[in-house]
Design a protein around this motif. Structure first.
Motif, short mmCIF file in Angstrom:
data_model
loop_
_atom_site.label_atom_id
_atom_site.label_comp_id
_atom_site.label_asym_id
_atom_site.label_seq_id
_atom_site.Cartn_x
_atom_site.Cartn_y
_atom_site.Cartn_z
N LEU A 15 0.83 -1.20 0.00
CA LEU A 15 0.00 0.00 0.00
C LEU A 15 0.87 1.26 0.00
O LEU A 15 1.70 1.45 0.89
N LEU A 16 0.67 2.09 -1.02
CA LEU A 16 1.34 3.38 -1.08
C LEU A 16 0.43 4.48 -0.54
O LEU A 16 0.88 5.41 0.12
N TYR A 17 -0.86 4.36 -0.85
CA TYR A 17 -1.82 5.40 -0.49
C TYR A 17 -3.22 4.79 -0.54
O TYR A 17 -3.48 3.92 -1.36
N GLY A 18 -4.08 5.24 0.32
CA GLY A 18 -5.44 4.74 0.31
C GLY A 18 -6.44 5.80 0.69
O GLY A 18 -6.09 6.80 1.33
N ARG A 19 -7.66 5.61 0.26
CA ARG A 19 -8.78 6.49 0.62
C ARG A 19 -9.96 5.61 0.97
O ARG A 19 -10.26 4.63 0.28
N TRP A 20 -10.64 5.94 2.07
CA TRP A 20 -11.86 5.23 2.43
C TRP A 20 -12.90 5.43 1.35
O TRP A 20 -12.94 6.49 0.71
N VAL A 21 -13.75 4.45 1.14
CA VAL A 21 -14.86 4.56 0.19
C VAL A 21 -16.15 4.14 0.89
O VAL A 21 -16.12 3.38 1.85
N SER A 22 -17.25 4.64 0.38
CA SER A 22 -18.55 4.24 0.91
C SER A 22 -18.85 2.80 0.49
O SER A 22 -18.23 2.27 -0.43
N ALA A 23 -19.80 2.19 1.17
CA ALA A 23 -20.21 0.82 0.81
C ALA A 23 -20.71 0.77 -0.62
O ALA A 23 -20.45 -0.18 -1.35
N GLU A 24 -21.43 1.82 -1.05
CA GLU A 24 -21.95 1.87 -2.42
C GLU A 24 -20.80 1.88 -3.44
O GLU A 24 -20.84 1.16 -4.44
#
Length: 82
Positions: free
Chosen positions: A56-65
């Motif tokens: 993992l270099l970078y991540g962003r949370w996402v909604s369930a949808e």
């Protein structure tokens, strides 16, 4: 690294994030892939930018949808618009 304050809520936001990664605008070195994943600790979904070793270099949370409906966008990539 995941910034808890930034959640991708829509497919349009996911597409914009992918464009940022692909254009190099985030300044991530050795980024070779993008995937949807879930956090092992709590199952929370996120979009991950990975290096050649699948780290993992970078991540962003996402909604369930976005997690459920963005899989095709991640797998097929962005379609070029003429």
């Amino acid at each position: 690294m995941i910034n808890d304050n930034d959640i991708i809520e829509t497919l349009a936001e996911l597409e914009a994030f992918i464009r940022l990664v692909e254009s190099g605008a985030l300044g991530l070195e050795n980024a070779t892939g993008i995937a949807l994943a879930t956090n092992n600790a709590d199952g929370r979904p996120f979009v991950a930018v990975l290096d050649q070793n699948h780290q993992l270099l970078y991540g962003r949370w996402v909604s369930a949808e976005v997690y459920e409906n963005g899989k095709e966008l991640i797998q097929n990539g962005l379609q070029k618009k003429h």
